[in-house]
Design an enzyme around this catalytic site. Sequence first.
Site, PDB file in Angstrom:
ATOM      1  CG  ASP B  12      -2.149  -1.078   0.892  1.00  0.00           C
ATOM      2  OD1 ASP B  12      -2.087  -1.252   0.356  1.00  0.00           O
ATOM      3  OD2 ASP B  12      -2.595  -1.331   2.101  1.00  0.00           O
ATOM      4  CG  ASP B 131     -12.872  -4.966  -2.366  1.00  0.00           C
ATOM      5  OD1 ASP B 131     -11.862  -5.778  -2.958  1.00  0.00           O
ATOM      6  OD2 ASP B 131     -12.884  -3.918  -2.396  1.00  0.00           O
TER       7      ASP B 131
END
Lengths: 211, 257
Positions: B12, B131
């Site tokens: 990230d 997701d």
Amino acid sequence: MSVVAIIDYGMGNLHSVAKAIERVGDGVRVRVTHDARELQSADRIVLPGVGAIRDCMQALHDRELVPVIHALAENKPLLGICLGMHALMDFSEENDGVECLGILPGSVRRFTDTMQERGERLKVPHMGWNQVHHNGHPLWRDVPQDSRFYFVHSYYVAPAHTSIISGTTRYGIEFCSVAARENVFATQFHPEKSQPAGLALLANFLRWNGV
Amino acid sequence: MSLAKRIIPCLDVDNGRVVKGVKFLEIRDAGDPVEIARRYNEQGADELTFLDITASHEGRATMVKVVEAVAGEVFIPLTVGGGIRTLEDISRMLNAGADKVSINTSAVQNPMFVKQAAERFGSQCIVVAVDAKRVSAADEAPRWEVFTHGGRKATGLDVVAWVTRMVDYGAGEILLTSMDRDGTREGFDLGVTRAVSTAVNVPIIASGGVGTLDHLVDGVKKGGADAVLAASIFHFGQFTIEQAKHHMRAAGIEVRL
């Protein structure tokens, strides 16, 4: 100083190819270009490519690069990568059939969606690290037999003559993952994304005079 | 001899810095993406995925520089996700040296974007990230719904139907994250992984929930994943990628070692 020209026809990851060659080539100058004169004055040529073959051939025609590449393939060490390899063949069945450059004899076919290995369905595209069983071409020097390289493709080369097969890979079928004839060498995988074996192969390309 | 299953560490990135901890690397500048990418490459990572979590527009421009710097050092495939909204965004990342882009929210907001992207750049570089959250009750047949905004926003889309549509539109790969498992270290949601892997014929990357090396094995063997993505088990030094690969090989999975 040795100059490597990467043919820029608006498709493909030119940055990565250029960076990888700069990494392994001591004092090598890399030119990313579609200028005919610049290509003709280079010592070595790379024909890269990702995407679809119709757009690729169209882009080569639009930039009037077809006769230029034919002339380059006469005598300069030339490396075709992935879609660049397909472009070197006679014909591809992608996009309902596209005439290619005809520098290497053979056609390009699609993997079938029903391939299996060990009872497992094989996905298309063939994506990831697979092994290449190679022959004794100079570009394989110091590359361990059956090294893994990074592939991403749904179509593969079916050569018209077995004499141009320089490496094979198994994915449901045994296919020609590397083709070579005289000063032309072409890989289905991406050497620029296949550290460490791919960089070794690129280093060999920079030392290769085409025979 | 056959195609290896892939291990993909995910980083990230916020304003050009890796924001999750990276204790095991024992490097002074723990947040340097290039340094971390280099270490993962040395450990045998098969690909790298960078997720840009930068909120600001200016911060996004630094992501391009990160990709350029990494692509100049590390010669394995790079995927960039987060904030990919236009064809121009994709073009910029590919020119910087990314091999694939991962599209999530923008695909839900405008499914045709995926089709346009695949037509323009080729399916091989278009990853659709999904997701998934289970929405069926325990005694019902399992059903999963697509969520966006980190699992906060329901879309009403059925995961299997959505993935099938995205592959029809030209997605070349699916990054499937279970929002129920993400961060739990309880293992992948094998049910949704298997359902998606069976439904489409493109490679599936399983994500969300890895806590042990056996979880990676299960993702491939039971979930039918072609690649496994993990962050924390590698970042926090619990395991190296090499250890993970040896473990997978011992379980009979083909890996690149």
